[in-house]
Design an enzyme around this catalytic site. Sequence first.
Site, PDB file in Angstrom:
ATOM      1  NE  ARG A  82      37.257 -27.213 -13.349  1.00 19.98           N
ATOM      2  CZ  ARG A  82      37.658 -26.256 -14.171  1.00 19.98           C
ATOM      3  NH1 ARG A  82      38.950 -25.947 -14.236  1.00 19.98           N
ATOM      4  NH2 ARG A  82      36.802 -25.621 -14.923  1.00 19.98           N
ATOM      5  CE  LYS A 101      31.980 -43.132   2.979  1.00 18.05           C
ATOM      6  NZ  LYS A 101      31.018 -43.956   3.737  1.00 18.05           N
ATOM      7  CD  GLU A 121      31.865 -44.611  14.409  1.00 20.32           C
ATOM      8  OE1 GLU A 121      31.985 -45.672  13.763  1.00 20.32           O
ATOM      9  OE2 GLU A 121      30.942 -43.793  14.207  1.00 20.32           O
ATOM     10  CE  LYS A 135      37.338 -44.605   7.201  1.00 18.40           C
ATOM     11  NZ  LYS A 135      36.284 -43.707   7.509  1.00 18.40           N
ATOM     12  CD  GLU A 166      30.162 -46.855   1.699  1.00 19.30           C
ATOM     13  OE1 GLU A 166      30.792 -45.997   2.346  1.00 19.30           O
ATOM     14  OE2 GLU A 166      28.963 -47.080   1.849  1.00 19.30           O
ATOM     15  NE  ARG A 180      35.023 -45.410   3.043  1.00 19.75           N
ATOM     16  CZ  ARG A 180      35.685 -44.300   2.819  1.00 19.75           C
ATOM     17  NH1 ARG A 180      36.422 -44.182   1.725  1.00 19.75           N
ATOM     18  NH2 ARG A 180      35.635 -43.288   3.662  1.00 19.75           N
ATOM     19  CG  ASN A 201      28.295 -47.611   6.309  1.00 21.31           C
ATOM     20  OD1 ASN A 201      28.932 -46.657   6.753  1.00 21.31           O
ATOM     21  ND2 ASN A 201      28.132 -47.817   5.013  1.00 21.31           N
ATOM     22  CG  HIS A 233      27.070 -46.138  10.901  1.00 18.84           C
ATOM     23  ND1 HIS A 233      27.922 -46.954  11.602  1.00 18.84           N
ATOM     24  CD2 HIS A 233      27.635 -44.898  10.937  1.00 18.84           C
ATOM     25  CE1 HIS A 233      28.957 -46.247  12.025  1.00 18.84           C
ATOM     26  NE2 HIS A 233      28.802 -45.001  11.640  1.00 18.84           N
ATOM     27  CG  HIS A 277      22.648 -42.879  10.037  1.00 18.53           C
ATOM     28  ND1 HIS A 277      23.252 -43.172   8.838  1.00 18.53           N
ATOM     29  CD2 HIS A 277      23.581 -42.214  10.762  1.00 18.53           C
ATOM     30  CE1 HIS A 277      24.490 -42.717   8.842  1.00 18.53           C
ATOM     31  NE2 HIS A 277      24.720 -42.136   9.994  1.00 18.53           N
ATOM     32  CG  HIS A 294      27.527 -40.367  14.423  1.00 18.22           C
ATOM     33  ND1 HIS A 294      26.547 -40.811  13.574  1.00 18.22           N
ATOM     34  CD2 HIS A 294      28.657 -41.053  14.085  1.00 18.22           C
ATOM     35  CE1 HIS A 294      27.048 -41.719  12.754  1.00 18.22           C
ATOM     36  NE2 HIS A 294      28.328 -41.876  13.042  1.00 18.22           N
TER      37      HIS A 294
HETATM   38  N1  GLY Z   1      32.713 -43.641   8.227  1.00 12.21           N
HETATM   39  C1  GLY Z   1      32.563 -44.691   7.304  1.00 12.21           C
HETATM   40  C2  GLY Z   1      33.427 -44.536   6.096  1.00 12.21           C
HETATM   41  O1  GLY Z   1      34.288 -43.678   6.052  1.00 12.21           O
HETATM   42  O2  GLY Z   1      33.261 -45.238   5.150  1.00 12.21           O
END
Ligand code: GLY
Length: 371
Positions: free
Chosen positions: A123, A145, A192, A234, A244, A248, A252, A255, A259, A273
Amino acid sequence: MIAIPVDIPGQASVVVVARGALENLAAILTTHGGSALPRRVLLCFDRNCTVHANQAARVLRAGGVTVTEFGLTATEDAKSASAVEAMWDAALAARLDRGDCFVALGGGLVGDLVGFAAATYLRGVRVVQIPTTLLAMVDAAIGGKTGINRTLPEGGLGKNLVGAFWQPSITIVDANTLRTLGKRELRAGLAECVKHGLIADLALFEDIRRDAEVLANNDESAIDRLLPRAISVKTAIVARDPLERGERAKLNLGHTFGHAIETIPTSTGRLLHGEAVAIGIVAAAAAAKSMQMLSADEEARIANTLENCGLPRMFTGATTANEVIRRMGFDKKNEGGKLRLILPRGLGACEIVENPPDSAVLAGLASIGIR
Ligand code: GLY
């Protein structure tokens, strides 16, 4: 050494930036890792980074840690539930308990995969992120993430569809690991960094604009100036919005367009990417200009900066605007069936735009050669 805090209430973390950090890994973990050195570590690493993994393992063992090494193949297909199961089983075999720790050493793909294994094992056990690509150093290895890909019901790979937010206890950035990174991958990471400047830091954007060519060739003093600043954009956003729920999403930028084109073959093969994000930023800038959020001069400065970083600014594959718009509709960054774009408002700020006009989306696509 620079320690940048990630001040998430109840889940505080830190990003340590230091050339040669791997050689001091045990000391850095003791000082900044939030608790004592773990007794046991499952060191999960990209097999392309074996030289760095061997160094990390040697240093940890010298510090009295029992290290089990686990090599990974860093491909999108390998970012799977079966890879996570294999890590759980390796952790069980090595008798890792809740005081122990996973280490993820590699690029963003490895960090996501290992982070998810750590988030779910017993867990949730600690994970230390050691990114070895510029993209992971400034973005993927910060903010928790994690996740794996799944095959979509209609076929094709759905990226990061299963996962969890699981903050690393520490992210350790050793820019010496970039010496073994290919130039193309390094440049993909610059996309980025440009993104972070555009979102929140005009001075960062202007410095990247000035230094683009040396950064693209891994000039170490330029990279050392860049890293803490790109990382700080960041960490500040993640601290304010870890899950997010709002701001946050600005990370993107580029993106949604990116994407949608990332998996379409181009005249020179598949895009990385970061390359797709660079082209996506160019499209977002054109869409913003069509909505009077950006001047023609600012739009040109963005595209030229990306190009000077050695990144593509046009899409050279065979597709149509209709096909790309269809793919943009599937992007998981949309919500409630609405298309959502992150668009720059001048340089150094951006906005979340729900349901942008078709004319803006088409202007964005036309600017990257898609009609
Ligand atoms: N890579 C975008 C984020 O971590 O929110």
